[in-house]
Design a protein around this motif. Structure first.
Motif, short mmCIF file in Angstrom:
data_model
loop_
_atom_site.label_atom_id
_atom_site.label_comp_id
_atom_site.label_asym_id
_atom_site.label_seq_id
_atom_site.Cartn_x
_atom_site.Cartn_y
_atom_site.Cartn_z
N GLY A 249 0.82 -1.21 0.00
CA GLY A 249 0.00 0.00 0.00
C GLY A 249 0.85 1.26 0.00
N TYR A 250 1.93 1.22 0.76
CA TYR A 250 2.81 2.39 0.81
C TYR A 250 3.52 2.60 -0.51
N LEU A 251 3.98 1.48 -1.13
CA LEU A 251 4.67 1.61 -2.41
C LEU A 251 3.75 2.15 -3.49
N LEU A 252 2.50 1.72 -3.48
CA LEU A 252 1.56 2.12 -4.53
C LEU A 252 1.04 3.54 -4.35
N THR A 253 0.92 3.97 -3.10
CA THR A 253 0.27 5.26 -2.85
C THR A 253 1.21 6.33 -2.31
N ASN A 254 2.37 5.86 -1.81
CA ASN A 254 3.29 6.78 -1.13
C ASN A 254 2.61 7.48 0.04
N ASP A 255 1.60 6.80 0.61
CA ASP A 255 0.86 7.33 1.75
C ASP A 255 1.44 6.70 3.02
N ILE A 256 1.98 7.54 3.89
CA ILE A 256 2.65 7.04 5.10
C ILE A 256 1.69 6.32 6.03
N ASN A 257 0.40 6.57 5.87
CA ASN A 257 -0.58 5.89 6.73
C ASN A 257 -0.57 4.37 6.53
N TYR A 258 -0.15 3.93 5.34
CA TYR A 258 -0.09 2.50 5.08
C TYR A 258 1.03 1.82 5.87
N THR B 253 12.59 -2.41 0.85
CA THR B 253 11.80 -1.76 -0.19
C THR B 253 11.26 -0.42 0.28
N ILE B 254 10.85 -0.36 1.55
CA ILE B 254 10.34 0.90 2.11
C ILE B 254 11.47 1.93 2.18
N ALA B 255 12.66 1.47 2.58
CA ALA B 255 13.81 2.39 2.65
C ALA B 255 14.19 2.90 1.26
N LEU B 256 14.16 2.01 0.25
CA LEU B 256 14.45 2.44 -1.11
C LEU B 256 13.41 3.42 -1.62
N MET B 257 12.16 3.19 -1.23
CA MET B 257 11.09 4.11 -1.62
C MET B 257 11.35 5.49 -1.04
N ASN B 258 11.85 5.54 0.17
CA ASN B 258 12.09 6.83 0.84
C ASN B 258 13.33 7.53 0.31
#
Length: 248
Positions: A53-62, A111-116
């Motif tokens: 969800g975070y990768l698709l939306t870039n919404d930190i709430n996920y 993956t989350i760290a790479l996204m950030n």
């Protein structure tokens, strides 16, 4: 006779009842293990869902369900390990999946760290390597095997429980029947003894108040009867007579 039978019946019922309780505890325990396995898999899926969800939306709430799942997962594993401590097969499977679970969580964190830091494309490139997918597939397969093992055990333990319940029912029926038979015997025997006692007392009373040779009343009984006759005569205002014969 009745007391040993009573003790045997009570002991048998208590023993069978304890087996039923033990079988019921095993059934409940197996349900707990199944629930714990489902929670481990569900928590893993929650972590993966939060990451996607975070990768698709870039919404930190996920990231909140991801964070909650990663924090909860170790507690679920500890619970599952404690519940299956009596089962070597399940313990072996747990040892296999614990490092893989940590590997999967590390992959999600990467993956989350790479996204950030580097953006969506870098994170997706890591996802496309299928390393996390292969790990997750193995984890699902192993957890499914653990669930199947518990289902097999549950079937066996349910059969044991039903058998023990049936044995307990038969034991209670047989025990109560034996107690009823003993009760009937005791009542019958007590009645016989009471009748025998009454006959004996009557015989002894007759022997005490009558001459053994002639069967006539003794002096003591005669005196009692004379007193009674005099009392009746006084009450009815009439006379009483005594006919005395000396038997030599």
């Amino acid at each position: 006779i009745g007391l040993p039978i009573l003790l045997i019946v009570i002991g048998s019922i208590f023993w069978v009842s304890s087996k039923v309780d033990a079988a019921q505890e095993w059934v409940s325990h197996t349900h707990e293990v199944q629930t714990s396995i489902s929670r481990v898999l569900s928590t893993l899926q929650d972590a993966e869902t939060g990451q996607r969800g975070y990768l698709l939306t870039n919404d930190i709430n996920y990231l909140e369900p991801f964070t909650n799942a990663t924090g909860q997962l170790q507690n679920e594993l500890d619970t599952l390990q404690q519940l299956t401590i009596d089962n070597s097969k399940q313990q072996t499977r747990l040892k296999q999946i614990q490092p893989l679970i940590e590997k999967k969580l590390d992959e999600l964190r990467d993956t989350i760290a790479l996204m950030n830091t580097q953006g969506l494309e870098s994170a997706l490139n890591l996802v496309k390597t299928d390393t996390g997918k292969n790990t997750m597939d193995f984890l699902r397969s192993t957890l499914r095997e653990m669930g199947d093992e518990e289902s097999r055990l549950l079937k066996v333990r349910n059969n044991d429980l039903e058998r023990d319940k049936l044995t307990a029912l038969y034991s209670e029926i047989i025990g109560l029947s034996l107690l009823l038979l003993v009760g009937v015997f005791v009542v019958f025997r007590a009645r016989v003894l009471l009748i025998l006692q009454a006959k004996t007392e009557s015989k002894l009373n007759h022997m005490a108040n009558h001459d053994i040779l002639t069967g006539l009343a003794t002096r003591r009984l005669g005196t009692e009867q004379l007193s009674l006759a005099c009392a009746i005569a006084r009450r009815n205002n009439c006379k009483a007579a005594i006919f005395f014969i000396d038997l030599d």
